[in-house]
Design a protein around this motif. Sequence first.
Motif: not given
Lengths: 290, 317
Positions: A58, A64, A257, A268
């Motif tokens: 991210d 992630l 995100a 993300s």
Amino acid sequence: MRYRPALLLGVTLLFIPLAMAFSAPFFAAPNSALSPFSLDLDHVNLPPGSVGHLLGTDHLGRDLLSLAAWGARASLLVGLCSAFTAVLIGSVWGATSAFAGGIVDAILMRTVDVLLSIPSIILLLVIDAVLADLPFGKILPAPIVAMLGITTYSNGFLPLFTVVLVISSTTWLEAARLTRSRVQSIMSEEYVAAAKALGLNSWSIIIKHLLPNASNIILVEATLLVSDAILIEAGLSFLGLGLGPATPSWGGMLNNAQANLLSGNWWSVFIPGSLIAITVLSIQFITQES
Amino acid sequence: MFLLTIMTFALLHMLPGDPAEVLLGSAEKDLSPQELQSIRHELGVDKSLPEQYIGWLRQVERGHLGRSYRDGREVTDIIYERLGATSALVGSALLVALFLGVGWGVAMVWLRSTTNGKFLESVLASGALILYCLPSFWLAFLLIGWIATTQFPQIKLLGVHPPGESGIDLANLLLPALILASRRTAKFALLVRSSMTAELVKEYVRTAYSKGVPKSIILFKHVGKNSLGPIIALLGLSVPALIGGSVLVETVFAWPGMGRLAVDATFGRNYPILLGLTLVYGTLVIASNLASDVIHHLVDPRIELEENAMTFDRMRG
């Protein structure tokens, strides 16, 4: 057993978040480089499939896959705890209402009706405001405070406790209505009348007849409430009222995100959302078939 | 309604945090207790709870919902300002969900009866089920991200109208309304499919077929009419669900409606606004339930109230 494709599909889909939740401590221990808290500003916004980061990173360079796996633990835990609490309160409330009848029934059910007429998210906001401000450390007895891991420096499990309480305090209403209508229909069955005629007392009737016959529908409701709770948690986290930054969860990932979207980091956002969708979908498949 | 006012009042006063302190923030430390007391008196929070409740109820009678703790404006005015934006959003989402969802459901039933539409029908059905499981604000993120990177100038992303203009622009309404309607559309489609399927196996349908009535007339006139009940019931239940969803969608799209007001009021401990909003929302929900009951009764006079309560239990949110 006959072949049931939807059930099979549901169980298979449910395996994905479960496997992530169970494997999280093994491949992404809190102290390792892949932990959900290790920032790596040299490798931000890596796309999925990058070396060392299977699902990419991210905007702070966090892995992630690791975030999603730890998030699976939090989200599933919130879902299960909230559904359990909601069904427990709701079924006792609904069963009492149906069993007692008369004025008790009227009072209990009007309360549920009034609470149902307030849109649940507004109720969530209000309850969240109440709970967030309570000085839990002072109110709760010392052993519970210790159990929740609350110290002067950290809130420990308190956010989890609060979120579960907030979610279940709105979802139990449906469970209560459902249990009441189910128990009422069981009460009018002939075998209950027969049991009464044979001189069984109320408790024996509840344990021998009501619970076994109502448990099926309550179990289905509980499963559906798990998926509801996961969706509500995501919404709460998005509004900034969720588990907080110290606990990775799918809703929290979505909230983080948001900032990445305009820089083109769509994965993300995509990953936590699709995990939520997979979990909810699998629960829908499983409950449709049972 | 009366119970609703008592419950909201009780609930909101369980909220800890003195509004006088919230209003003044950190400045409160510099004030003497007397000054603090006078502000509390001005806001009316120094009286006992029953007194505050009676006073509030009297004001409601006269159309006043009190004043906002933050800027001292009338709550009625503040909510009224926001009411238009939210009703435009919720109303258009309801229309989209109704027409798109019913069309989707009828299409599925129609496809099943054709010779090689079975596969397409199952695709549409899975599509509806998947759409139902997607969190709407997540869908909004993805769409915003996609549109922002690919540049579609026709589709406006945020707000209600272009800067400098007033009123609500349809181009701005499109995306939020579609997003808000997404899960409802799927719900309507699945419900139409299941209730029409349940009707199609009944004997009058077979009789009509054997009499040589065309399929379209059977589907739309006979079956359609008989499966209206659950759809009307769902229509009534959709209003509270859409209002709940609007809180999130309004936050995503910077839509100046009541949902965002509620979020702001929660963070600011602005009791009068929360109280007023709960009252407005509760009234809307009760009115929509009543309306759907009445319509239901008009369409099908056999329906009793108890039966409606049963359908409620079967169709969760």
